[in-house]
Design an enzyme around this catalytic site. Structure first.
Site, short mmCIF file in Angstrom:
data_model
loop_
_atom_site.label_atom_id
_atom_site.label_comp_id
_atom_site.label_asym_id
_atom_site.label_seq_id
_atom_site.Cartn_x
_atom_site.Cartn_y
_atom_site.Cartn_z
N TRP A 143 -46.53 5.13 14.00
CA TRP A 143 -46.47 4.35 12.76
C TRP A 143 -47.15 2.99 12.89
O TRP A 143 -47.30 2.28 11.90
CB TRP A 143 -45.03 4.19 12.29
CG TRP A 143 -44.06 3.83 13.37
CD1 TRP A 143 -43.75 2.57 13.81
CD2 TRP A 143 -43.27 4.72 14.15
NE1 TRP A 143 -42.82 2.63 14.81
CE2 TRP A 143 -42.51 3.94 15.04
CE3 TRP A 143 -43.13 6.12 14.17
CZ2 TRP A 143 -41.62 4.51 15.95
CZ3 TRP A 143 -42.25 6.68 15.08
CH2 TRP A 143 -41.50 5.89 15.95
N ARG A 144 -47.58 2.65 14.08
CA ARG A 144 -48.33 1.41 14.26
C ARG A 144 -49.81 1.59 14.02
O ARG A 144 -50.60 0.67 14.19
CB ARG A 144 -48.07 0.84 15.66
CG ARG A 144 -46.64 0.35 15.83
CD ARG A 144 -46.36 -0.24 17.19
NE ARG A 144 -45.01 -0.81 17.21
CZ ARG A 144 -44.42 -1.30 18.30
NH1 ARG A 144 -45.06 -1.27 19.47
NH2 ARG A 144 -43.21 -1.80 18.23
N GLU A 147 -39.23 3.71 9.27
CA GLU A 147 -38.11 2.78 9.32
C GLU A 147 -36.79 3.45 8.98
O GLU A 147 -35.76 3.15 9.59
CB GLU A 147 -38.37 1.60 8.37
CG GLU A 147 -39.50 0.68 8.81
CD GLU A 147 -39.20 -0.03 10.12
OE1 GLU A 147 -38.00 -0.16 10.48
OE2 GLU A 147 -40.15 -0.47 10.78
N THR A 182 -31.34 5.80 15.23
CA THR A 182 -31.88 6.93 15.98
C THR A 182 -32.92 6.41 16.97
O THR A 182 -33.75 5.58 16.62
CB THR A 182 -32.54 7.96 15.04
OG1 THR A 182 -31.58 8.37 14.05
CG2 THR A 182 -33.00 9.19 15.81
N GLY A 226 -29.45 13.23 12.34
CA GLY A 226 -28.17 12.57 12.10
C GLY A 226 -28.18 11.68 10.87
O GLY A 226 -29.22 11.38 10.30
N TYR A 230 -33.63 -5.53 5.69
CA TYR A 230 -34.49 -5.36 6.87
C TYR A 230 -35.61 -4.35 6.58
O TYR A 230 -36.79 -4.62 6.86
CB TYR A 230 -33.71 -4.89 8.11
CG TYR A 230 -34.67 -4.37 9.14
CD1 TYR A 230 -35.44 -5.25 9.88
CD2 TYR A 230 -34.90 -3.00 9.27
CE1 TYR A 230 -36.41 -4.78 10.76
CE2 TYR A 230 -35.86 -2.53 10.14
CZ TYR A 230 -36.60 -3.42 10.88
OH TYR A 230 -37.58 -2.95 11.73
N ASP A 280 -34.59 -7.15 13.08
CA ASP A 280 -33.62 -6.13 13.45
C ASP A 280 -32.76 -6.66 14.59
O ASP A 280 -32.82 -7.85 14.95
CB ASP A 280 -34.32 -4.82 13.80
CG ASP A 280 -35.17 -4.91 15.07
OD1 ASP A 280 -35.25 -6.00 15.69
OD2 ASP A 280 -35.76 -3.88 15.45
N CYS A 307 -35.82 -8.03 26.87
CA CYS A 307 -34.72 -8.92 26.48
C CYS A 307 -33.56 -8.09 25.95
O CYS A 307 -33.11 -8.27 24.82
CB CYS A 307 -35.22 -9.92 25.43
SG CYS A 307 -34.07 -11.26 25.12
N CYS A 354 -35.32 -10.85 32.84
CA CYS A 354 -35.95 -12.16 32.66
C CYS A 354 -37.17 -12.37 33.56
O CYS A 354 -38.12 -13.06 33.18
CB CYS A 354 -34.94 -13.27 32.89
SG CYS A 354 -33.53 -13.23 31.74
N CYS A 390 -40.19 -11.29 31.71
CA CYS A 390 -40.36 -11.76 30.33
C CYS A 390 -41.46 -12.81 30.23
O CYS A 390 -41.45 -13.80 30.99
CB CYS A 390 -39.05 -12.35 29.83
SG CYS A 390 -39.15 -12.95 28.12
#
Length: 248
Positions: free
Chosen positions: A28-29, A41, A47, A85, A118, A136, A166, A173, A176
């Site tokens: 979906w990107r 979405e 899920t 679900g 959202y 989100d 994260c 960390c 990150c």
């Protein structure tokens, strides 16, 4: 949160540089189609990504446009959703598609069935290119911990950072890209209370009843009456003359 424009540019840059190398390649990107984004979405609500990817691709192969989904029988939409679900999401997505096919995309996307703030923000950002940051659970965690603001251009990167680095209980960390900028570095959190087990739950009873009806119409007396009535209230089944079937 820090809102200085130079700080915003700096942390955005660090995050986007990391994302260019470590971002997840999700189907979906690769689209700006609001319908495809909406499907992704809705499927991603509660899920896991790995479960959604093949189902998303199959869904769009079967119903590639919002008009195609709007024209589909509700029964077929419910059957296609089986296994993901929270089946009321299928009905909500079908109703949303019918509304869009009939009247176009509304200015306020939350007017569509099953679309909350959202999901509306995600469609506006990822499909319509609006400067809005969808927040989100993962994004909220990064924002809270770093105390920084981020631009909408960093939305996908924030999601991936929150999902893979994260994380709630034991953040990684040391990996990150924002560690040097983060006042919460090294702090662990108790995970949010998880939903109860599926086995033996009312959700399982609903799923079992719906699966039986999806295979073929059933006599109500042979099913879990309480579960069937719950499914009926959600528009997932129709009860008529003691027979339970999927909606047409």
């Amino acid at each position: 949160m820090l809102d200085d424009s130079r700080s915003l540019a700096r942390v955005d840059g660090l995050l986007l540089e990391w994302f260019a190398e470590h971002g997840r390649d999700l189907p979906w990107r690769h689209t700006r189609d609001p319908y495809a984004i909406l499907v992704s979405e809705v499927m991603l609500q509660q899920t896991q990504v790995d479960r959604v990817v093949p189902r998303y691709l199959a869904w769009l192969e079967r119903w590639p446009t919002v008009e195609a989904l709007a024209d589909a029988p509700a029964a077929e939409v419910i059957r296609e959703w089986q296994g993901l679900g929270y089946n009321r999401r299928a009905i909500n997505l079908h109703r949303a598609a019918q509304a869009v096919a009939a009247r176009g995309w509304p200015d306020d996307l939350t007017r569509l069935s099953g679309v909350g703030p959202y999901t509306a923000a995600a469609v506006r950002c990822f499909a319509l290119g609006e400067d809005v940051l969808p927040v989100d659970v993962n994004v909220e965690r990064v924002l809270r911990r770093t105390r920084h603001e981020f631009s909408s251009a960093a939305a996908q990167a924030l999601m991936d950072l929150g999902a893979t680095i994260c994380v709630a209980r034991i953040p990684r960390c040391e990996e990150c890209p924002l560690a040097a900028e983060c006042p919460s570095r090294g702090i662990r959190e108790e995970p949010a209370r998880k939903q109860g087990p599926f086995e033996g739950s009312f959700r399982q009873r609903r799923a079992t009843s719906l699966r039986a009806v999806a295979a073929a119409p059933c006599v109500l007396a042979d099913l879990d009456d309480e579960a069937v009535r719950s499914l009926e209230r959600d528009g997932l089944v129709v009860v008529e003359d003691g027979l339970v079937s999927l909606p047409s």
